[in-house]
Design a protein around this motif. Structure first.
Motif, short mmCIF file in Angstrom:
data_model
loop_
_atom_site.label_atom_id
_atom_site.label_comp_id
_atom_site.label_asym_id
_atom_site.label_seq_id
_atom_site.Cartn_x
_atom_site.Cartn_y
_atom_site.Cartn_z
N GLY A 58 0.86 -1.18 0.00
CA GLY A 58 0.00 0.00 0.00
C GLY A 58 0.89 1.23 0.00
O GLY A 58 1.72 1.41 -0.89
N GLY A 59 0.72 2.10 1.00
CA GLY A 59 1.66 3.20 1.20
C GLY A 59 1.25 4.54 0.65
O GLY A 59 1.97 5.53 0.85
N THR A 60 0.09 4.61 -0.04
CA THR A 60 -0.25 5.89 -0.67
C THR A 60 -1.59 6.46 -0.22
O THR A 60 -2.13 7.36 -0.85
CB THR A 60 -0.27 5.74 -2.22
N GLY A 61 -2.15 5.92 0.88
CA GLY A 61 -3.43 6.43 1.39
C GLY A 61 -3.19 7.49 2.44
O GLY A 61 -2.63 8.57 2.15
N GLY A 84 -1.47 1.10 -8.06
CA GLY A 84 -1.15 2.31 -8.83
C GLY A 84 -2.36 3.22 -9.04
O GLY A 84 -2.36 4.04 -9.97
N LYS A 85 -3.39 3.07 -8.19
CA LYS A 85 -4.61 3.86 -8.36
C LYS A 85 -4.65 5.07 -7.44
O LYS A 85 -5.14 6.12 -7.82
CB LYS A 85 -5.84 3.01 -8.00
N THR A 86 -4.20 4.90 -6.21
CA THR A 86 -4.35 5.95 -5.20
C THR A 86 -3.09 6.82 -5.14
O THR A 86 -2.00 6.28 -4.94
CB THR A 86 -4.61 5.31 -3.81
N HIS A 87 -3.24 8.12 -5.33
CA HIS A 87 -2.10 9.06 -5.23
C HIS A 87 -0.86 8.48 -5.89
O HIS A 87 0.21 8.41 -5.28
CB HIS A 87 -1.80 9.38 -3.76
N GLY A 178 -17.83 -6.75 9.29
CA GLY A 178 -17.02 -7.48 10.28
C GLY A 178 -15.59 -6.97 10.37
O GLY A 178 -14.66 -7.74 10.60
N TYR A 179 -15.42 -5.66 10.23
CA TYR A 179 -14.08 -5.06 10.18
C TYR A 179 -13.16 -5.55 11.30
O TYR A 179 -12.07 -6.06 11.06
CB TYR A 179 -14.25 -3.54 10.21
N GLY A 180 -13.62 -5.41 12.55
CA GLY A 180 -12.75 -5.74 13.68
C GLY A 180 -12.42 -7.21 13.76
O GLY A 180 -11.26 -7.60 13.95
#
Ligand code: NAP
Length: 390
Positions: A58-61, A84-87, A178-180
């Protein structure tokens, strides 16, 4: 409050390994003994003893860029893996590998890194795939989890042994519902793939520059506008949070020290209340606001919801009686440090000012509207006046 509601609240923040944070023995083999379990954290060395190669999934949020910035500042070599989609324009000088965590990890094959940091894992099957693929060629897996793993916050001052949530349907991959529980299973999947080599970091509300959720951001923007400001409860509610920059710097420290184990990552160091936090932010922003504290039952009657309308605050009772009181001792011993909340408030406003208008509107979209705030304050004053004249 139901647990569905809990998942909405905490999910929107975004093996319950009960083992304590510790240095990986491999990191200290032949060297000094592992860090003692107690005592103040040593300040980070001026420069890391050894530069590391770090893969960030990840790294770009929001959090990722704080981690990458901190790692580069410490002289480490960073590789990003994302779609390669976010920032996509961020970090032009950094190596970027493209793929999809869900089934397309080919770009990682055959590569070696000292550590991997995983802020983008939400589904255990997907975390298992990356951890198993990387296990033979990566020494250390740092999984970014969440305090939403906990089933309930019904005890005060709990540590990381608080029971984690479970899925009603164990096959579900519905992150919204169910995130957690899924994050808890992700922690377990990473640990199963790389036993004894995983740090599972459980942040609370992450705040500060770069936050797209607009949650904490409500407070500095509203306080800076000045005038009478609606504040929730009696002021005494304990609150916890972590500036994304402090978290990012500490995650890099975890990599440098090769710390493993499960750690709550939130602060500040000492217990603070909603009132002390808002007062400090107000002071840092020029004392333009006058806070009117409105009790929780009245807010409820007026349809004002904790966390959504009044960010960072929950009326803590029942399953949430201990919310805001989680222990952070393990993380603090492992070097987590906190900047003053007034600095975060000032920097958040300064960052907002750099955004184009549409992004600025999005980043301010949480919190009660001015219209609703004015209506609730008017109703509160009428209620107080009525009580005074009875
Ligand atoms: N915000 C809070 O208050 C809070 C509180 C507690 C815990 N947390 C945790 O903190 C972390 C925050 O993460 P973040 O979003 O800020 O991390 P981030 O690493 O900054 O951003 C998410 C990254 O994942 C990449 N990505 C998304 N889906 C992908 C896929 N299928 N394959 C490959 N790459 C993918 C995105 O890039 P592309 O789109 O280009 O692929 C982006 O680079 C989360 O784990 C969250 O659970 C947050």
């Amino acid at each position: 409050m139901t647990l569905d509601r809990r998942d909405f609240l905490l999910g929107s923040l975004a093996a319950a390994a009960a083992c304590g944070a510790r240095r990986d023995p491999a990191a200290t083999a032949g060297g000094p003994p592992a860090a003692p379990a107690a005592g103040p954290a040593a300040p980070p060395p001026a420069a890391p003893a050894r530069k590391k190669s770090i893969l960030v999934l990840g790294g770009t949020g929001f959090l990722g860029p704080h981690v990458v910035t901190a790692a580069l500042a410490r002289g480490h070599t960073v590789t990003l893996f994302n779609r390669g989609k976010t920032h996509a324009d961020l970090f032009p000088g950094v190596e970027k590998l493209h793929g999809d965590r869900d089934g397309h990890l080919e770009a990682l094959a055959g590569r070696t890194w000292d550590a991997v940091i995983d802020p983008s894992g939400y589904v255990p099957r997907i975390v298992k795939a990356s951890a198993e693929l990387l296990a033979p060629r990566v020494g250390h897996y740092v999984f970014i989890s969440t305090i939403s793993v906990y089933a309930k916050f019904d005890t005060v001052n709990p540590d990381e042994s608080l029971p984690v949530a479970t899925l009603a349907d164990p096959t579900s991959e519905d992150v919204k519902a169910g995130y957690g529980a899924l994050k808890a299973l992700c922690e377990q999947a990473a640990e199963a793939a790389m036993p004894g080599r995983v740090a599972s970091i459980r942040p609370g509300l992450i705040i500060g520059p770069g936050d797209p959720s607009g949650r904490f951001t409500h407070w500095p923007t509203r306080l800076a506008e000045g005038g009478e400001v609606l504040a929730p409860g009696d002021g005494g509610t304990p609150v916890q949070y972590i500036d994304g920059r402090d978290l990012g710097a500490w995650i890099v420290r975890v990599v440098e020290d090769r710390t493993v184990g499960t750690m709550n990552a939130l602060g500040p160091a000492n217990r603070v209340t909603m009132q002390s936090v808002l007062d400090e932010c107000n002071r840092a922003l020029g004392n333009r606001a006058r806070l009117t504290w409105v009790d929780a039952a009245f807010l409820d009657q007026q349809g004002v919801e904790g966390w959504r309308d009044m960010p960072m605050w929950l009326d803590n009772h029942g399953d949430f009686a201990g919310f805001g009181t989680l222990q952070n001792t393990r993380a603090v011993r492992a070097g987590l440090a906190f900047r003053p909340i007034g600095d975060t408030a000032r920097d958040t406003l300064a960052w907002l000012g750099t955004l184009p208008a549409d992004e600025r509107a999005k980043a301010r979209s949480s919190g009660i509207t001015r219209e609703k705030e004015a209506a609730v304050l008017a109703a509160w004053h009428a209620h107080q006046g009525g009580r005074a004249s009875r």
